[in-house]
Design an enzyme around this catalytic site. Structure first.
Site, PDB file in Angstrom:
ATOM      1  N   HIS A 170     -40.545 -12.253   7.300  1.00  0.00           N
ATOM      2  CA  HIS A 170     -41.331 -13.109   6.411  1.00  0.00           C
ATOM      3  C   HIS A 170     -42.337 -13.892   7.251  1.00  0.00           C
ATOM      4  O   HIS A 170     -41.968 -14.480   8.275  1.00  0.00           O
ATOM      5  CB  HIS A 170     -40.407 -14.064   5.649  1.00  0.00           C
ATOM      6  N   ASN A 187     -46.180  -3.411  11.097  1.00  0.00           N
ATOM      7  CA  ASN A 187     -44.847  -3.675  11.664  1.00  0.00           C
ATOM      8  C   ASN A 187     -44.103  -2.374  11.934  1.00  0.00           C
ATOM      9  O   ASN A 187     -43.412  -2.252  12.940  1.00  0.00           O
ATOM     10  CB  ASN A 187     -44.035  -4.584  10.740  1.00  0.00           C
TER      11      ASN A 187
HETATM   12  C1  GRF Z   1     -46.037  -8.756   6.973  1.00  0.00           C
HETATM   13  O1  GRF Z   1     -46.855  -9.884   7.078  1.00  0.00           O
HETATM   14  C2  GRF Z   1     -44.625  -9.147   6.645  1.00  0.00           C
HETATM   15  O2  GRF Z   1     -44.269 -10.389   7.152  1.00  0.00           O
HETATM   16  C3  GRF Z   1     -44.632  -9.202   5.132  1.00  0.00           C
HETATM   17  O3  GRF Z   1     -45.470  -8.140   4.754  1.00  0.00           O
HETATM   18  C4  GRF Z   1     -46.428  -7.900   5.768  1.00  0.00           C
HETATM   19  C5  GRF Z   1     -46.410  -6.422   6.072  1.00  0.00           C
HETATM   20  O4  GRF Z   1     -47.462  -6.036   6.907  1.00  0.00           O
HETATM   21  N1  GRF Z   1     -43.278  -9.109   4.629  1.00  0.00           N
HETATM   22  P1  GRF Z   1     -47.509  -4.569   7.497  1.00  0.00           P
HETATM   23  O5  GRF Z   1     -47.513  -3.590   6.342  1.00  0.00           O
HETATM   24  O6  GRF Z   1     -46.323  -4.378   8.398  1.00  0.00           O
HETATM   25  O7  GRF Z   1     -48.809  -4.486   8.255  1.00  0.00           O
END
Ligand code: GRF
Length: 192
Positions: A109, A16
């Protein structure tokens, strides 16, 4: 161009973080990610921060939660950030911490809140057998995954789909929804 200064807090992979940084830089959004806060010195997200020249604060909760949060707040105040984006930050923030940025901390989430809060949103929705799950972006308050919802996007669960097949489809939606939601809130002046 006056840029809105935000910090990102993350613990792991950083997909993300990467999606947000790519959008900001490719589309020249008026947003500056002034700091990545990470609670694991070996987290992959640090590689992405280096790639985009985002300064990193690594914290160690073994120093105590109170002390660690105080250290983060000191850094973010020095950076003059006006909001925080949680992107897979696997720690619960205290009410005291949140009070420094009321309604200016966002979380993502991987389920449609208020259903399936907690650490295993994708798996819990899958195990329950719902036909539609999705992604939620919400403000952080003192409850776990309970703050005001800002954006949601649904994802159908196909008949006979495995959770391994579902997971990347959820993440793909996250990577589209999070950057645009942040940009939207910045445009609306939410972080001012
Ligand atoms: C994501 O699935 C988010 O929804 C959750 O943690 C995960 C983080 O993934 N809160 P990344 O580290 O961004 O790949």
């Amino acid at each position: 161009m006056v840029k809105t200064k935000l910090a990102i807090m993350a613990s792991g992979t950083g997909s993300n973080f990467l999606a947000i940084m790519e959008k900001i830089t490719q589309e020249n959004w008026p947003i500056e990610i002034t700091r990545l806060v990470v609670d694991h010195a070996d987290a992959n997200v640090i590689n992405y921060a280096n790639q985009f020249n985002v300064p990193v604060l690594v914290v160690d909760y073994h120093d105590g939660k109170k002390e660690t949060e105080a250290k983060i707040i000191r850094q973010l105040q020095a950076d003059k950030v006006s909001g925080i984006v949680l992107a897979g930050y696997m720690r619960i923030l205290s009410a005291e911490f949140i009070s420094h940025y009321p309604n200016r901390i966002l979380n993502i989430h991987p389920a449609l809140l208020p259903s399936f809060p907690g650490r295993h949103g994708i798996q819990d929705a899958y195990d329950y057998g719902v036909k539609v799950t999705g992604v939620t972006i919400h403000f952080v308050d003192a409850t776990v995954d309970g703050g005001q919802i800002v954006a949601q996007s649904p994802v159908d669960i196909y008949d006979n789909e495995t959770v391994e097949h579902l997971e990347p489809r959820i993440h793909e939606v996250e990577h589209r929804l999070y950057p645009t939601t942040i940009q939207n809130l910045v445009q609306r002046g939410v972080f001012q």
